[in-house]
Design an enzyme around this catalytic site. Structure first.
Site, mmCIF file in Angstrom:
data_model
loop_
_atom_site.group_PDB
_atom_site.id
_atom_site.type_symbol
_atom_site.label_atom_id
_atom_site.label_comp_id
_atom_site.label_asym_id
_atom_site.label_seq_id
_atom_site.Cartn_x
_atom_site.Cartn_y
_atom_site.Cartn_z
ATOM 1 C CB SER A 33 -53.426 2.757 -47.275
ATOM 2 O OG SER A 33 -54.208 1.687 -46.819
ATOM 3 C CB ILE A 41 -50.794 -3.773 -54.281
ATOM 4 C CG1 ILE A 41 -50.271 -3.842 -55.702
ATOM 5 C CG2 ILE A 41 -52.052 -2.932 -54.247
ATOM 6 C CD1 ILE A 41 -51.333 -4.264 -56.705
ATOM 7 C CE1 TYR A 101 -40.781 -5.779 -46.077
ATOM 8 C CE2 TYR A 101 -39.092 -5.907 -47.757
ATOM 9 C CZ TYR A 101 -40.318 -5.464 -47.334
ATOM 10 O OH TYR A 101 -41.094 -4.694 -48.173
ATOM 11 C CE LYS A 145 -42.343 -3.839 -51.245
ATOM 12 N NZ LYS A 145 -43.518 -3.238 -51.927
ATOM 13 C CB ILE A 149 -45.254 3.893 -42.665
ATOM 14 C CG1 ILE A 149 -44.258 4.917 -43.232
ATOM 15 C CG2 ILE A 149 -46.581 4.563 -42.317
ATOM 16 C CD1 ILE A 149 -44.741 5.622 -44.490
ATOM 17 C CB THR A 153 -49.580 0.683 -43.232
ATOM 18 O OG1 THR A 153 -48.744 -0.434 -43.534
ATOM 19 C CG2 THR A 153 -48.877 1.963 -43.664
#
Ligand code: 1JT
Length: 253
Positions: free
Chosen positions: A17, A90, A153, A160, A189, A191
């Site tokens: 994370s 989060i 996305y 966002k 990334i 994750t």
């Protein structure tokens, strides 16, 4: 750098994370940290990760439950009586909303993404405010899809955008208390959250080709930027979205 500072980190799901990279950067610099988790499965992961850290506060906090948010800050108050920083890492949107056309986003997916990924920053900032007695710093995580269309996305990009805008409005409201609010716009990334994403591999490859630094971002580089933003080194920076993306966002064609 963070000696005598108390922070709380929202969003550690596992060792990959972004929130965990932020935690490590802060811990290496002397911070005292508390953590929150959402759901029993994630509690076990967090218990394992914090096992060597002594008596660390690990608190359940589902941000869709106001009582849990209130209780989280009560626990901080009981243990420390103060708070210096919050790292908010989060986000959530239903899997189906992160593929196909944005046009097909359901009301439910839209509201869920906005509640968990954007509103929660305001909710957590309000609850943290009374504990930030000597000022403070709040840091959240964003992504390029807030600003430009990124295939798949979708509703997360809209959430966002709201998150980055919330960062500015919160920075204005909290500035007189010397509480700063900033966002990090991290490059992609690999994750747990990102793993569900179709074509993440092709996004990572595109960054390697197009970004000025010709590589992807390491989680530690995001963690170190969070460290800078929660430290006094960034004392005049608030309301900003700082890109930690190897320069990807500056490029045209
Ligand atoms: C969420 C997810 C928020 C994945 C996220 C995210 N912010 C960045 N990522 C990684 C990502 C996701 C997509 C993407 C590029 C990067 C998944 C769970 C919900 C919250 O599009 C190409 C979709």
């Amino acid at each position: 750098m963070l000696k005598n500072k108390v922070g709380i980190i929202f969003g550690v799901a596992n060792k990959r994370s972004i929130a965990w990279a932020c935690a490590n950067s802060c811990l290496e610099n002397g911070a005292e940290l508390a953590f929150t988790y959402q759901g029993e499965r994630l509690k076990r992961n967090l218990d394992k990760l914090t096992a060597g850290m002594g008596d660390t506060l690990v608190i359940p906090c589902d941000v869709t439950n106001q009582a849990e948010v209130d209780r989280t800050f009560e626990e901080i108050d009981k243990r420390y009586g103060r708070l210096d920083f919050v790292i908010h890492s989060i986000a959530f949107a239903p899997r189906e909303a992160l593929e196909g056309e944005f046009l097909a986003t359901t009301r439910e997916a839209f509201l869920t993404a906005m509640e968990i990924s954007a509103f929660s920053l305001t909710q957590v900032s309000l609850a943290a405010m009374p504990l930030m007695k000597d000022g403070g710093s709040i840091v959240t995580m964003s992504y390029y899809g807030a600003e430009k269309v990124v295939k798949n996305y979708n509703v997360m990009g809209v959430a966002k955008s709201a998150l980055e805008s919330s960062t500015r409005y919160l920075a204005n409201d909290l500035g007189s208390r010397n509480i700063r609010v900033n966002a990090i716009s991290a490059g992609p990334i690999n994750t747990l959250s990102a793993r569900g994403v179709k074509n993440l591999g092709s996004f990572l490859k595109q960054v390697e080709e197009k970004a000025p630094l010709k590589r992807n971002v390491e989680p530690k580089e995001v963690g170190d930027t969070a460290l800078f933003l929660v430290s006094d080194l960034s004392s005049a920076i608030t309301g900003e979205t700082i890109y930690v993306d190897c320069g990807y966002n500056i490029m045209g064609i």
